[in-house]
Design an enzyme around this catalytic site. Structure first.
Site, short mmCIF file in Angstrom:
data_model
loop_
_atom_site.label_atom_id
_atom_site.label_comp_id
_atom_site.label_asym_id
_atom_site.label_seq_id
_atom_site.Cartn_x
_atom_site.Cartn_y
_atom_site.Cartn_z
N ASP A 1 5.16 -4.93 2.05
CA ASP A 1 4.87 -3.48 2.10
C ASP A 1 5.91 -2.68 1.30
O ASP A 1 5.69 -1.51 1.00
CB ASP A 1 4.92 -2.99 3.56
CG ASP A 1 3.54 -2.77 4.15
OD1 ASP A 1 2.62 -2.42 3.39
OD2 ASP A 1 3.40 -2.93 5.37
N GLN B 1 1.31 -3.56 10.66
CA GLN B 1 0.52 -2.34 10.44
C GLN B 1 1.13 -1.18 11.22
O GLN B 1 1.43 -1.30 12.41
CB GLN B 1 -0.94 -2.60 10.86
CG GLN B 1 -1.90 -1.48 10.53
CD GLN B 1 -2.08 -1.26 9.02
OE1 GLN B 1 -1.91 -2.15 8.21
NE2 GLN B 1 -2.41 -0.04 8.66
N LYS C 1 -7.57 -5.65 4.56
CA LYS C 1 -6.50 -6.49 4.00
C LYS C 1 -6.87 -7.98 4.12
O LYS C 1 -6.68 -8.74 3.18
CB LYS C 1 -5.16 -6.18 4.71
CG LYS C 1 -4.61 -4.81 4.31
CD LYS C 1 -3.43 -4.34 5.14
CE LYS C 1 -3.10 -2.89 4.76
NZ LYS C 1 -2.01 -2.30 5.54
#
Ligand code: GUN
Length: 278
Positions: free
Chosen positions: A119, A96, A52
């Site tokens: 997200d 995460q 990422k």
């Protein structure tokens, strides 16, 4: 011979488009910043987070890395998220997953401001998707729609069958296929006669979590098959939920593993970051 849907190529196209957009933003004095929080040292998470950050660098997005110890308290994590929520120079926040057991994942997700929820996991983002309002869409399902659209595969009016009902993939991809006017059926572990349902599919999305589970008996001739699974087999080779060698000869298009859905997740995360800028 099936058309192989090249997720690597399509994700690179998207990243290049975003890179141009970010350059335009920069010219107009706008910078984009993504805050990435990792708790602990799970090796898979470290790889994902590293990828990422690399994608951010490529596109020109500034990334802030927060590497917290496994022992961090839930309150400390929530405090960090709240401080990032308040910062005008932070556009996106990503925590995460998975998180250590002593931290309530749902609470963490709910603490991220929906305006920065790149997200697309916040209940407000999911709710917006389900009633057709604007909001961040979770990255893997958004990537699947891009794979289909950019491969000129029509969704409207098609029988779409999704195997799996997870919050991250199964449910949102079903909503997105519905939004694209597909006729959508969701299958799961309690579905009776799975083969009978999957054989109706013009578009079959497989997110079942079992290596090479889907063989040619599960697919209609000429169907489009999207494989969301990723596993390592006994020879340490990557494979999906679909038995590619068995299924490929009978379908019209299929995503490989690796190089199908996988690369799209990060591309769509970058898309969400760029769109987090007002
Ligand atoms: N863990 C595995 N996939 C994801 C993802 O897409 N987002 C986050 N935040 N964590 C993950």
């Amino acid at each position: 011979m099936a058309f192989i849907i090249d997720g690597k190529k399509i994700s690179n196209e998207i990243k290049d488009e975003l890179k141009e957009k970010v350059a335009e933003y920069k010219q107009a004095g706008k910078e984009i910043t993504l805050a990435v929080i990792q708790v602990g040292h799970d090796p898979a998470s470290t790889v994902y987070v590293g990828n990422k950050k690399k994608a951010c660098e490529y596109i020109g997005i500034h990334s802030l890395a927060y590497e917290l110890e496994e022992t961090v308290t839930q309150q400390e994590l929530l405090d960090l998220i709240q401080s990032l929520n308040k910062r005008d120079d932070v556009n996106g926040i990503l925590v995460q997953l998975p998180l250590p057991k002593h931290i309530d994942e749902d609470l963490v997700i709910q603490t991220i401001s929906p305006e920065k929820d790149v997200d697309g996991f916040h209940p407000q983002s999911v709710g917006a998707l389900s009633i057709g309002q604007e909001g961040f869409v979770s990255c893997t399902p958004a990537g699947i729609i891009q794979l289909l659209k950019r491969s000129n595969i029509e969704i409207a009016g098609k029988e779409c069958v999704v195997i799996g009902r997870s919050n991250i993939v199964g449910k949102p991809i079903s909503l997105l296929l519905l939004r694209e006017n597909g006729t959508v059926t969701i299958c799961h572990s309690r579905t009776k006669d799975l083969k009978e349902v999957t054989r109706r599919a013009d578009i079959l999305v497989v997110a079942i979590g079992k290596p090479k589970f889907i063989t040619k008996e599960y697919v209609k001739e000429g169907a489009v098959v999207i494989d969301v699974g990723i596993h390592r087999n006994e020879n340490n080779k990557l494979c999906g939920d679909v038995d590619f060698e068995d299924v490929e000869p009978v379908v019209s298009a299929i995503t490989p593993v690796p190089g199908g859905v996988g690369p799209m997740t990060i591309a769509m995360l970058m898309y969400n970051c760029v769109n987090a800028v007002k």
